[in-house]
Design a protein around this motif. Sequence first.
Motif, mmCIF file in Angstrom:
data_model
loop_
_atom_site.group_PDB
_atom_site.id
_atom_site.type_symbol
_atom_site.label_atom_id
_atom_site.label_comp_id
_atom_site.label_asym_id
_atom_site.label_seq_id
_atom_site.Cartn_x
_atom_site.Cartn_y
_atom_site.Cartn_z
ATOM 1 N N ILE A 85 0.830 -1.210 0.000
ATOM 2 C CA ILE A 85 0.000 0.000 0.000
ATOM 3 C C ILE A 85 0.863 1.258 0.000
ATOM 4 C CG2 ILE A 85 -2.029 -1.078 1.031
ATOM 5 C CD1 ILE A 85 -1.223 0.105 3.715
ATOM 6 N N GLY A 86 2.037 1.190 0.612
ATOM 7 C CA GLY A 86 2.938 2.339 0.587
ATOM 8 C C GLY A 86 3.525 2.578 -0.786
ATOM 9 N N ASN A 97 0.105 6.460 2.303
ATOM 10 C CA ASN A 97 0.515 5.294 3.081
ATOM 11 C C ASN A 97 2.028 5.185 3.185
ATOM 12 O OD1 ASN A 97 -2.321 4.221 1.686
ATOM 13 N ND2 ASN A 97 -2.061 3.630 3.816
ATOM 14 N N ASN A 119 2.761 5.360 6.900
ATOM 15 C CA ASN A 119 2.984 3.973 7.334
ATOM 16 C C ASN A 119 4.437 3.552 7.149
ATOM 17 O OD1 ASN A 119 0.428 3.164 8.269
ATOM 18 N ND2 ASN A 119 -0.280 2.678 6.226
ATOM 19 N N LEU A 175 1.317 -2.570 11.606
ATOM 20 C CA LEU A 175 0.120 -1.840 11.196
ATOM 21 C C LEU A 175 -0.862 -1.637 12.354
ATOM 22 C CD1 LEU A 175 -0.595 -3.287 7.642
ATOM 23 C CD2 LEU A 175 0.340 -1.040 8.243
ATOM 24 N N SER A 182 -4.653 10.935 -0.539
ATOM 25 C CA SER A 182 -3.271 10.924 -0.055
ATOM 26 C C SER A 182 -2.703 12.311 0.194
ATOM 27 C CB SER A 182 -2.376 10.177 -1.044
ATOM 28 O OG SER A 182 -2.446 8.785 -0.852
ATOM 29 N N SER A 239 -10.155 4.973 5.916
ATOM 30 C CA SER A 239 -8.733 4.620 5.863
ATOM 31 C C SER A 239 -7.869 5.649 6.575
ATOM 32 C CB SER A 239 -8.277 4.481 4.412
ATOM 33 O OG SER A 239 -8.925 3.412 3.782
ATOM 34 N N LEU A 250 -5.068 6.283 10.394
ATOM 35 C CA LEU A 250 -3.814 7.027 10.481
ATOM 36 C C LEU A 250 -3.916 8.168 11.490
ATOM 37 C CD1 LEU A 250 -3.058 6.938 6.671
ATOM 38 C CD2 LEU A 250 -1.950 5.592 8.460
#
Length: 350
Positions: free
Chosen positions: A129-130, A136, A140, A193, A280, A307, A311
């Motif tokens: 996902i990063g 992400n 992340n 995560l 993002s 999502s 975060l």
Amino acid sequence: MHSLRPIHNRLRRLLGLGRAEFFDTAVDRWEICPADEVEIAPGIWLPDQVEHIARTEFGGLPDILAQMQGDPAERTPPTMGYRFRDVDFVDGVLHARGAERHLRQRRHSGPTYPRPRDSLSGALYESWIGNRWFGNWLLNDCLAYRLAEAAGAPVTSAPARGGHIARYETLLGMAPRRIGEVHFDELILFDDLHNNSHRRARAQENRARILKDRALKPLPGVFIFRGASGDARILENEAEIAERLEVEYGFRTLYVDRHDADQMAEAAGAARLVVGVEGSQLAHGVIAMPAGGTLLTLQPADRVTTSLKLLTDCWQQRYAMVVGSGTAGGYRVEWDQIRRTLDLIAAAEP
């Protein structure tokens, strides 16, 4: 010399043995942070917002509702480290004995692959996902970098890039070894995560690095303009909303194609509110906004997601959303909905 690992994995599936779990092939594992309890703040939205949701993304409606409900004592799993030996990284895929872990979309397919010529040992901090979404990566993967750094040899398959990413790597003190297709004599990976206390502490460390030596001038809030950047989420009255937030609330508007990482950090780091289309680009705000601030996302009815709440939970911020009318290809959010949600946010402040 070619590796037969793809054939071996395919035969396992044909024989009904399934694909081995990659982390099960580790030769060693250790606990970096034990399971613990953390407070998850409830999301903020108007009472009728659920009725506006036509379709969800990255989870069903029960997941959205559970995330928005919060939890005063959520049990979070531990952060784990894993050590592997004899692993190939080819075409974006890690190949171990009987297991695969995809980090990028494959460009080629075949029953075998050439064995990589280069061998090394290292700690890999990147994720699927990063590699797919900037937000992400920043919120992340850059946290997992701190674990790879502690393990001694951070590596990544991401090429050196310019723009925001290069500057964030500098600000965060990231200097990984960049790899192509390689054989790992020893590889370290992380399960990172879960928003436990250790991960939250690393988030605060990364924020401190981003804001170091900056003279911040307080702002009521920032609006991060998305426009046509990234995957399509076209807010048709985005410019109007940005202008009204500037005029009526004293916000500053930031543009991802005009402002660099330092300008983003200096504005968001001084703000208690970050507002914008869900996406993002809002990561620029999350990484810099102080703990206790609020992220307000404006979402199309056919792509509702929490999502980013996962975060903001890590960054110890609050999360709010407004669901507009229309689709990701073109939708509107009425000003009255935004105004009333801003009132809810103000009422929830300590």
